[in-house]
Design a protein around this motif. Sequence first.
Motif, short mmCIF file in Angstrom:
data_model
loop_
_atom_site.label_atom_id
_atom_site.label_comp_id
_atom_site.label_asym_id
_atom_site.label_seq_id
_atom_site.Cartn_x
_atom_site.Cartn_y
_atom_site.Cartn_z
N LEU A 16 0.86 -1.18 0.00
CA LEU A 16 0.00 0.00 0.00
C LEU A 16 0.90 1.23 0.00
O LEU A 16 1.69 1.43 0.93
N ILE A 17 0.81 2.02 -1.05
CA ILE A 17 1.59 3.25 -1.17
C ILE A 17 0.70 4.42 -0.79
O ILE A 17 -0.35 4.62 -1.39
N VAL A 18 1.13 5.19 0.22
CA VAL A 18 0.37 6.34 0.70
C VAL A 18 1.22 7.57 0.40
O VAL A 18 2.18 7.87 1.12
N GLU A 19 0.88 8.26 -0.67
CA GLU A 19 1.72 9.34 -1.19
C GLU A 19 0.87 10.28 -2.03
O GLU A 19 0.08 9.81 -2.84
N ASP A 20 1.03 11.59 -1.81
CA ASP A 20 0.24 12.55 -2.58
C ASP A 20 0.95 13.05 -3.84
O ASP A 20 0.31 13.68 -4.68
N ASP A 21 2.21 12.72 -4.03
CA ASP A 21 2.94 13.10 -5.24
C ASP A 21 2.82 11.94 -6.23
O ASP A 21 3.42 10.88 -6.06
N ILE A 22 2.04 12.15 -7.28
CA ILE A 22 1.74 11.08 -8.23
C ILE A 22 2.99 10.55 -8.92
O ILE A 22 3.07 9.36 -9.25
N THR A 23 4.00 11.39 -9.10
CA THR A 23 5.26 10.93 -9.69
C THR A 23 5.92 9.89 -8.80
O THR A 23 6.40 8.85 -9.28
#
Length: 134
Positions: A16-23
């Motif tokens: 599960l990746i929790v990240e707001d930077d789509i790159t």
Amino acid sequence: MNTHTQSNRNRMPAALIVEDDITCVYLWQRYMKRKGFRAISTQKGTMALDMARREKPDLVVLDVMLPDIDGWEVLQALKTDPSTRDIPVLICSALQEEKLSIAKGADGYLQKPILYEDFLTALSNIDARIKEPA
């Protein structure tokens, strides 16, 4: 290793990746795919908590700076919930907070920008709790 991993040995491990930077999300998805993981993602901490409880991932890759609640709150909630506390959490952040990350319960820490080799090393360091596919 998580008990849910033991009972599902034949399934592809999930991250599960929790990240707001789509790159970053796309990059880490590629890293995880190379290691044989199925990657799911969200940009919001509150959604991450719901997804972790529902999906029971084998690993959470967590940014600290999120648009709704911060990663520290997500980490605390994951580590205090009996249904998610055994899921390893790798903090990936622009903040220089390795000691704080580990003190708060993270199983690993990487500072952005993150190279593939560093990501692999971090996975290896928490590998005792993650069962990679053969």
